[in-house]
Design an enzyme around this catalytic site. Structure first.
Site, PDB file in Angstrom:
ATOM      1  N   LYS A 167       0.847  -1.196   0.000  1.00  0.00           N
ATOM      2  CA  LYS A 167       0.000   0.000   0.000  1.00  0.00           C
ATOM      3  C   LYS A 167       0.880   1.243   0.000  1.00  0.00           C
ATOM      4  O   LYS A 167       1.645   1.480   0.938  1.00  0.00           O
ATOM      5  CB  LYS A 167      -0.875   0.047   1.251  1.00  0.00           C
ATOM      6  CG  LYS A 167      -1.896   1.175   1.191  1.00  0.00           C
ATOM      7  CD  LYS A 167      -2.523   1.471   2.543  1.00  0.00           C
ATOM      8  CE  LYS A 167      -1.719   2.451   3.359  1.00  0.00           C
ATOM      9  NZ  LYS A 167      -1.670   3.803   2.793  1.00  0.00           N
ATOM     10  N   GLY A 218       7.678   4.927   7.519  1.00  0.00           N
ATOM     11  CA  GLY A 218       6.855   6.114   7.741  1.00  0.00           C
ATOM     12  C   GLY A 218       7.264   6.814   9.013  1.00  0.00           C
ATOM     13  O   GLY A 218       8.414   6.695   9.463  1.00  0.00           O
ATOM     14  N   SER A 219       6.320   7.510   9.614  1.00  0.00           N
ATOM     15  CA  SER A 219       6.649   8.360  10.764  1.00  0.00           C
ATOM     16  C   SER A 219       6.685   7.546  12.070  1.00  0.00           C
ATOM     17  O   SER A 219       6.125   6.444  12.147  1.00  0.00           O
ATOM     18  CB  SER A 219       5.601   9.465  10.884  1.00  0.00           C
ATOM     19  OG  SER A 219       4.340   8.876  11.151  1.00  0.00           O
ATOM     20  N   GLY A 223       4.442   4.401  13.194  1.00  0.00           N
ATOM     21  CA  GLY A 223       5.221   3.190  13.480  1.00  0.00           C
ATOM     22  C   GLY A 223       4.824   2.574  14.816  1.00  0.00           C
ATOM     23  O   GLY A 223       4.717   1.351  14.952  1.00  0.00           O
ATOM     24  N   GLU A 240      10.874   1.256   9.636  1.00  0.00           N
ATOM     25  CA  GLU A 240      11.854   2.268   9.229  1.00  0.00           C
ATOM     26  C   GLU A 240      11.193   3.609   9.454  1.00  0.00           C
ATOM     27  O   GLU A 240      10.271   3.992   8.727  1.00  0.00           O
ATOM     28  CB  GLU A 240      12.203   2.098   7.735  1.00  0.00           C
ATOM     29  CG  GLU A 240      12.969   0.833   7.414  1.00  0.00           C
ATOM     30  CD  GLU A 240      14.410   0.865   7.879  1.00  0.00           C
ATOM     31  OE1 GLU A 240      14.843   1.878   8.469  1.00  0.00           O
ATOM     32  OE2 GLU A 240      15.112  -0.128   7.657  1.00  0.00           O
ATOM     33  N   CYS A 274      14.330  10.559   5.112  1.00  0.00           N
ATOM     34  CA  CYS A 274      14.377  10.184   6.518  1.00  0.00           C
ATOM     35  C   CYS A 274      15.753  10.440   7.118  1.00  0.00           C
ATOM     36  O   CYS A 274      15.873  10.921   8.233  1.00  0.00           O
ATOM     37  CB  CYS A 274      13.987   8.727   6.671  1.00  0.00           C
ATOM     38  SG  CYS A 274      14.889   7.646   5.556  1.00  0.00           S
ATOM     39  N   GLU A 371      11.791  16.508  13.931  1.00  0.00           N
ATOM     40  CA  GLU A 371      12.114  16.227  12.526  1.00  0.00           C
ATOM     41  C   GLU A 371      11.329  17.192  11.637  1.00  0.00           C
ATOM     42  O   GLU A 371      10.102  17.119  11.580  1.00  0.00           O
ATOM     43  CB  GLU A 371      11.729  14.779  12.172  1.00  0.00           C
ATOM     44  CG  GLU A 371      12.105  14.429  10.752  1.00  0.00           C
ATOM     45  CD  GLU A 371      11.618  13.049  10.294  1.00  0.00           C
ATOM     46  OE1 GLU A 371      10.511  12.637  10.678  1.00  0.00           O
ATOM     47  OE2 GLU A 371      12.357  12.420   9.537  1.00  0.00           O
TER      48      GLU A 371
END
Ligand code: NAD
Length: 468
Positions: A167, A218-219, A223, A240, A274, A371
């Site tokens: 996805k 993703g974030s 996560g 990740e 990232c 971030e």
């Protein structure tokens, strides 16, 4: 009705509903993507489960199919790259590099030899440690590198004998849907399914009983939700997640020499990487020169619609992210930071922001501590390198970090003390298919790439043959 179709059981599938996809260079909706229904999710999961039975059997057939998939990508860069630019914002050149990189990653995994591990061979027993595929992998990707980061999952998962339901992010589903179309005739039906939908579809995938493994990029907040959703079924996870990479410049560095490379690693993909440099620590003696060298570079780069000739940096990918970067920069300026370059959004349609260098700023400011994931870089002054290392490590993130100087041994010694998955010297963002990539602390669980990345899609099995 959407021009883009999902790939389920090797066939093109539309959905009862669609959702709009915005071109970030214009701010206008430019395409519709299928919104996967619950029945279609079931179909994708069961087709992947069915395909697993055959796919796991023949490693050579898998390698051949992966090589063919890589070739299909190399041959289709001209078709896929404009689709990627229109939805993601990156320049056509960068989009082309992403498509080619996706092929390079698949080719690497097609050719990766995993050593046979014999742990005992004597009069008593012949014992091997072997890696078995897990089954169906639910792969969930973010919007910054939709194709490349999908390949980091697809290549090793398929090589190991798993099948995949992928996805993409709802912000960037289109190039990934095209990838599904492209590989329909290349991979057996059901081996690679691509579905699109909103965040809720991701949650449905992680709660679904079929996948044995969730591979998520993703974030950090998402996560954590993925980890929680995986727990009741003890699904395996690779996460990740985000980063807040520090670059530490040592006193023996030459600002004129390193500024362009620091800038390149901070602003690549418009800062939406990232493991981009997200803060730079500079000693007092070099501070003024380094800020000015970075600012000069920021003022010189060309920002615009990624489809236009010569554009180096496109828009920020989506409106919430544009608003977040705008807010973090405004917050820094209101707390006394100085914009040595940029500092504001660019007028006009689309989510454009001036490449921004922030000086006279320190830890404790949001854009240093959080971030930012965008084209704004804080440059922080330090007096004592031990203190700089402590500040670089004083974060829940731990993805990458770098140290810059002319005494390589000294720089490597300092880099070794960074608490992060990749510690670079005189470079940053040096990523390759054979290097494990992952984060310490909140930046992730597990790694991708190299043999280690493949092992993440396997269970360990001891095959013990008693003798005599
Ligand atoms: P995000 O977490 O918002 O979304 C990522 C994906 O998760 C999307 O496909 C989204 O639809 C899906 N999702 C959302 N909610 C979900 C849920 N509850 N369950 C399952 N899936 C769900 O991240 P993003 O904004 O798309 O990406 C930016 C972030 O990704 C940044 O933090 C960046 O650092 C990180 N990132 C990390 C890496 C890495 O390799 N470490 C690489 C690229 C990006």
């Amino acid at each position: 009705m959407s021009d883009f179709t999902m790939t389920i059981a090797g066939a093109g599938v539309t959905a009862p509903q669609t959702f709009g996809v915005v071109n970030p260079a214009t701010g206008a909706e430019h395409a519709q993507a299928p919104d996967c229904s619950p029945e279609q999710l079931e179909a994708a999961m069961s087709s992947a489960a069915e395909a697993f039975t055959e796919w796991r059997k023949d490693e050579q057939a898998r390698r051949k199919a992966l090589l063919a998939a890589a070739d299909a990508l190399f041959a289709s860069a001209g078709d896929l790259a404009p689709v990627l630019t229109a939805e993601q914002g990156k320049s056509l050149q960068d989009a082309t590099m992403e498509v080619m990189g996706t092929g390079v990653w698949l080719k690497y995994f097609a050719e990766l030899e995993l050593p046979r591990e014999i742990v005992q061979d004597d009069a008593n027993a012949f014992v091997e440690v072997v890696r078995r595929p897990m089954g169906v992998v639910a792969a969930i990707a973010p919007w910054n590198y939709p194709l490349l980061l999908a390949a980091w999952k697809l290549g090793p998962a398929l090589l190991a004998g798993n099948t995949v339901v992928l996805k993409p992010s709802p912000y960037t589903p289109l190039a990934t849907l095209k990838l599904g179309e492209l590989l329909r005739g290349v991979l057996p039906p059901g081996v690679f399914n691509v579905i699109s939908g909103g965040d809720a579809l991701g949650a449905q995938m992680t709660a679904h009983p079929v996948p044995r493994k969730i591979s998520f990029t993703g974030s950090v907040p998402t996560g954590k939700k993925v980890a929680a959703a995986a727990a009741p079924d003890l699904k395996r996870v690779t996460l990740e997640l985000g980063g807040n990479d520090a670059a530490i410049v040592l006193e023996d560095a030459d600002p004129a020499k390193v500024a362009d490379r620091l800038f390149g690693a901070a602003f690549m993909n418009n800062g939406q990487v990232c493991s981009a440099i997200k803060r730079v620590y500079v000693p007092d003696a070099l501070y003024g020169d380094m800020v000015e060298a970075l600012a000069a570079k920021a003022r010189s780069v060309k920002v615009g619609n990624g489809m236009d000739e010569g554009v180096e940096y496109g828009p920020i990918q989506n409106k919430p992210q544009f608003e977040r970067v705008s807010e973090l920069v405004a917050d820094a300026l209101s707390h006394g930071a100085k914009a040595a370059a940029g500092g504001k959004p660019i007028d006009g349609p689309g989510y454009f922001f001036q490449p921004t260098i922030l000086a006279d700023i320190s830890d404790g400011t949001r854009i240093v501590d959080e971030e930012q994931f965008g084209p704004a870089l804080p440059v922080v002054r330090y007096s004592d390198v031990e203190d700089a290392v402590a500040r670089a490590n004083g974060t829940p993130f731990g993805l990458g970090g770098s140290v810059w100087g002319t005494d390589l041994d000294r720089a490597a010694e300092v880099a070794g003390r960074l608490e992060c998955g990749s510690a670079w010297v005189n470079t940053h963002l040096a990523l390759a298919p054979n290097l494990p990539f992952g984060g310490f602390k909140w930046s992730g669980i597990g790694v991708e790439n190299g043999p280690w990345g493949v092992y993440g899609f396997t269970e360990v099995q001891v095959v013990y043959r008693a003798k005599g």
